[in-house]
Design an enzyme around this catalytic site. Structure first.
Site, PDB file in Angstrom:
ATOM      1  N   LYS A  13       0.836  -1.214   0.000  1.00 28.19           N
ATOM      2  CA  LYS A  13       0.000   0.000   0.000  1.00 28.19           C
ATOM      3  C   LYS A  13       0.871   1.264   0.000  1.00 28.19           C
ATOM      4  O   LYS A  13       0.676   2.160  -0.815  1.00 28.19           O
ATOM      5  CB  LYS A  13      -0.914   0.041   1.249  1.00 28.19           C
ATOM      6  N   ARG A  88      -9.903   0.642   8.463  1.00 23.98           N
ATOM      7  CA  ARG A  88      -9.393  -0.701   8.747  1.00 23.98           C
ATOM      8  C   ARG A  88     -10.409  -1.524   9.522  1.00 23.98           C
ATOM      9  O   ARG A  88     -10.100  -2.615   9.986  1.00 23.98           O
ATOM     10  CB  ARG A  88      -8.157  -0.567   9.618  1.00 23.98           C
ATOM     11  N   ARG A 123      12.053  -5.743   4.506  1.00 21.06           N
ATOM     12  CA  ARG A 123      11.700  -4.316   4.424  1.00 21.06           C
ATOM     13  C   ARG A 123      12.656  -3.466   5.250  1.00 21.06           C
ATOM     14  O   ARG A 123      13.021  -3.808   6.370  1.00 21.06           O
ATOM     15  CB  ARG A 123      10.270  -4.083   4.916  1.00 21.06           C
ATOM     16  N   ARG A 155      11.491  -1.815  10.898  1.00 25.81           N
ATOM     17  CA  ARG A 155      10.377  -1.380  11.737  1.00 25.81           C
ATOM     18  C   ARG A 155      10.166  -2.331  12.904  1.00 25.81           C
ATOM     19  O   ARG A 155      10.269  -3.548  12.742  1.00 25.81           O
ATOM     20  CB  ARG A 155       9.094  -1.324  10.888  1.00 25.81           C
ATOM     21  N   ARG A 166      -0.414  -9.217  13.047  1.00 23.67           N
ATOM     22  CA  ARG A 166      -0.992  -8.204  12.152  1.00 23.67           C
ATOM     23  C   ARG A 166      -1.813  -8.866  11.052  1.00 23.67           C
ATOM     24  O   ARG A 166      -2.872  -8.358  10.665  1.00 23.67           O
ATOM     25  CB  ARG A 166       0.128  -7.337  11.542  1.00 23.67           C
TER      26      ARG A 166
HETATM   27  P1  AP5 Z   1       4.871  -1.608   1.796  1.00 25.66           P
HETATM   28  O1  AP5 Z   1       4.514  -0.744   0.618  1.00 25.66           O
HETATM   29  O2  AP5 Z   1       5.632  -0.991   2.902  1.00 25.66           O
HETATM   30  O3  AP5 Z   1       3.538  -2.316   2.331  1.00 25.66           O
HETATM   31  P2  AP5 Z   1       2.329  -1.753   3.146  1.00 25.66           P
HETATM   32  O4  AP5 Z   1       1.115  -2.443   2.633  1.00 25.66           O
HETATM   33  O5  AP5 Z   1       2.303  -0.253   3.140  1.00 25.66           O
HETATM   34  O6  AP5 Z   1       2.742  -2.335   4.559  1.00 25.66           O
HETATM   35  P3  AP5 Z   1       2.600  -1.790   6.020  1.00 25.66           P
HETATM   36  O7  AP5 Z   1       3.317  -2.766   6.876  1.00 25.66           O
HETATM   37  O8  AP5 Z   1       3.024  -0.351   6.113  1.00 25.66           O
HETATM   38  O9  AP5 Z   1       1.092  -1.919   6.232  1.00 25.66           O
HETATM   39  P4  AP5 Z   1       0.361  -2.064   7.548  1.00 25.66           P
HETATM   40  O10 AP5 Z   1      -1.012  -1.887   7.035  1.00 25.66           O
HETATM   41  O11 AP5 Z   1       0.577  -3.244   8.359  1.00 25.66           O
HETATM   42  O12 AP5 Z   1       1.049  -0.930   8.429  1.00 25.66           O
HETATM   43  P5  AP5 Z   1       0.645   0.546   8.745  1.00 25.66           P
HETATM   44  O13 AP5 Z   1       1.865   1.351   8.759  1.00 25.66           O
HETATM   45  O14 AP5 Z   1      -0.510   1.000   7.922  1.00 25.66           O
HETATM   46  O15 AP5 Z   1       5.619  -2.901   1.248  1.00 25.66           O
HETATM   47  C1  AP5 Z   1       6.142  -3.861   2.136  1.00 25.66           C
HETATM   48  C2  AP5 Z   1       7.524  -4.343   1.647  1.00 25.66           C
HETATM   49  O16 AP5 Z   1       7.384  -5.059   0.416  1.00 25.66           O
HETATM   50  C3  AP5 Z   1       8.478  -3.189   1.338  1.00 25.66           C
HETATM   51  O17 AP5 Z   1       9.765  -3.580   1.724  1.00 25.66           O
HETATM   52  C4  AP5 Z   1       8.375  -2.983  -0.176  1.00 25.66           C
HETATM   53  O18 AP5 Z   1       9.569  -2.501  -0.730  1.00 25.66           O
HETATM   54  C5  AP5 Z   1       8.095  -4.410  -0.642  1.00 25.66           C
HETATM   55  N1  AP5 Z   1       7.192  -4.464  -1.794  1.00 25.66           N
HETATM   56  C6  AP5 Z   1       6.123  -3.667  -2.039  1.00 25.66           C
HETATM   57  N2  AP5 Z   1       5.500  -4.018  -3.188  1.00 25.66           N
HETATM   58  C7  AP5 Z   1       6.213  -5.091  -3.667  1.00 25.66           C
HETATM   59  C8  AP5 Z   1       6.073  -5.923  -4.824  1.00 25.66           C
HETATM   60  N3  AP5 Z   1       5.113  -5.763  -5.727  1.00 25.66           N
HETATM   61  N4  AP5 Z   1       6.950  -6.927  -4.970  1.00 25.66           N
HETATM   62  C9  AP5 Z   1       7.942  -7.123  -4.071  1.00 25.66           C
HETATM   63  N5  AP5 Z   1       8.139  -6.374  -2.970  1.00 25.66           N
HETATM   64  C10 AP5 Z   1       7.283  -5.366  -2.765  1.00 25.66           C
HETATM   65  O19 AP5 Z   1       0.090   0.372  10.246  1.00 25.66           O
HETATM   66  C11 AP5 Z   1       0.939  -0.005  11.310  1.00 25.66           C
HETATM   67  C12 AP5 Z   1       0.114  -0.143  12.575  1.00 25.66           C
HETATM   68  O20 AP5 Z   1      -0.526   1.117  12.903  1.00 25.66           O
HETATM   69  C13 AP5 Z   1      -1.044  -1.145  12.504  1.00 25.66           C
HETATM   70  O21 AP5 Z   1      -0.623  -2.449  12.790  1.00 25.66           O
HETATM   71  C14 AP5 Z   1      -1.984  -0.578  13.580  1.00 25.66           C
HETATM   72  O22 AP5 Z   1      -1.572  -0.947  14.876  1.00 25.66           O
HETATM   73  C15 AP5 Z   1      -1.822   0.924  13.441  1.00 25.66           C
HETATM   74  N6  AP5 Z   1      -2.810   1.505  12.515  1.00 25.66           N
HETATM   75  C16 AP5 Z   1      -2.565   2.078  11.301  1.00 25.66           C
HETATM   76  N7  AP5 Z   1      -3.710   2.471  10.730  1.00 25.66           N
HETATM   77  C17 AP5 Z   1      -4.710   2.141  11.575  1.00 25.66           C
HETATM   78  C18 AP5 Z   1      -6.128   2.278  11.518  1.00 25.66           C
HETATM   79  N8  AP5 Z   1      -6.744   2.823  10.469  1.00 25.66           N
HETATM   80  N9  AP5 Z   1      -6.845   1.804  12.581  1.00 25.66           N
HETATM   81  C19 AP5 Z   1      -6.251   1.267  13.650  1.00 25.66           C
HETATM   82  N10 AP5 Z   1      -4.917   1.102  13.756  1.00 25.66           N
HETATM   83  C20 AP5 Z   1      -4.149   1.532  12.735  1.00 25.66           C
END
Ligand code: AP5
Length: 212
Positions: A13, A88, A123, A155, A166
């Site tokens: 994402k 979410r 990552r 991270r 997660r």
């Molecule tokens: P990346 O693009 O970083 O993936 P992502 O989907 O953004 O992953 P996140 O871990 O950031 O998502 P998340 O939803 O768990 O975390 P968030 O920060 O939102 O890609 C991942 C890796 O793969 C990278 O190394 C990239 O280079 C590689 N990659 C990407 N595309 C690729 C491809 N096509 N092929 C190969 N490699 C690839 O949330 C963190 C925490 O915050 C949550 O756990 C929760 O506790 C809290 N939180 C956030 N939002 C909310 C909400 N709305 N409600 C409640 N709690 C929340």
């Protein structure tokens, strides 16, 4: 374009949000990044969010709904926005609807749990928000951010046991949103590919079709 990006943790994402944001000239709002910044600066928000994030659980709905509301009301979002990681839960989706904001498309990036686990282990992130992968998206200079030159790090919630929590949270609480938005007629589904640029191409095509 008012866009929501959905998908399991690590589905890509943030990576795609960055590309779309640069192409369309609209801001990407990552609730995860906002919460991590709050933890880093030691604000009240950060202190209350840390234990949930470290456990791989969701931060309470009312906290994130408040954050997103504030962003969406700002001038930055007047020409469009990308919501990365929000909503979410069904409660968050309903709260967004109540704000009266029109969403043009909800893009979900599908990737199997097995591939997610592999991706997370490679990552590397920067505090400026940029994200890399040791194998799939390496920086030009190992361990250094291409954009701001700072040192990259792993991270805290990318530890294997936290990644599994997660994923469980995603399947239980977030995945039902796919059906929610399919029923609204605005869901766009893309299969995440092995290469970032291949996913980018599919996302670009799918959004062109969906938002005419
Ligand atoms: P990346 O693009 O970083 O993936 P992502 O989907 O953004 O992953 P996140 O871990 O950031 O998502 P998340 O939803 O768990 O975390 P968030 O920060 O939102 O890609 C991942 C890796 O793969 C990278 O190394 C990239 O280079 C590689 N990659 C990407 N595309 C690729 C491809 N096509 N092929 C190969 N490699 C690839 O949330 C963190 C925490 O915050 C949550 O756990 C929760 O506790 C809290 N939180 C956030 N939002 C909310 C909400 N709305 N409600 C409640 N709690 C929340």
């Amino acid at each position: 374009m008012n866009l929501i990006l959905m998908g399991a943790p690590g589905a890509g994402k943030g990576t795609q949000a960055e590309v779309i944001s640069a192409r369309e000239g609209i801001p990407a709002i990552s609730t995860g990044q906002i919460l991590r910044n709050a933890i880093k600066t030691g604000t009240q928000l950060g202190l209350s969010a840390k234990s949930y994030i470290d456990a791989g659980a969701l931060v309470p709905d009312e906290t994130v709904i408040g954050i997103v509301k504030e962003y969406l009301e700002s001038d930055d979002c007047k020409n469009g926005f990308i919501l990365d990681g929000f909503p979410r839960s069904i409660a968050q989706a309903k709260a967004l609807k109540e704000l009266g904001v029109k969403i043009d498309a909800v893009l979900t990036i599908e990737v199997s749990d097995e591939r997610i686990v592999k991706r997370m282990s490679g990552r590397r992130v920067c505090e400026c928000g940029a994200s890399y992968h040791t194998e799939f998206l390496p920086p030009v200079k190992e361990g250094i951010c291409d954009k701001c030159g700072k040192a990259l790090y792993i991270r805290n919630d990318d530890k294997p046991e936290t990644v599994l929590s997660r994923l469980t949270t995603y399947h239980k609480t977030t995945e039902p949103l796919i059906e929610f938005y399919r029923n609204e007629g605005i869901l766009v589904e893309v299969e995440g590919q092995e290469k970032v640029e291949d996913t980018t191409e599919l996302v670009k095509k799918a959004l062109k079709e969906a938002v005419k």
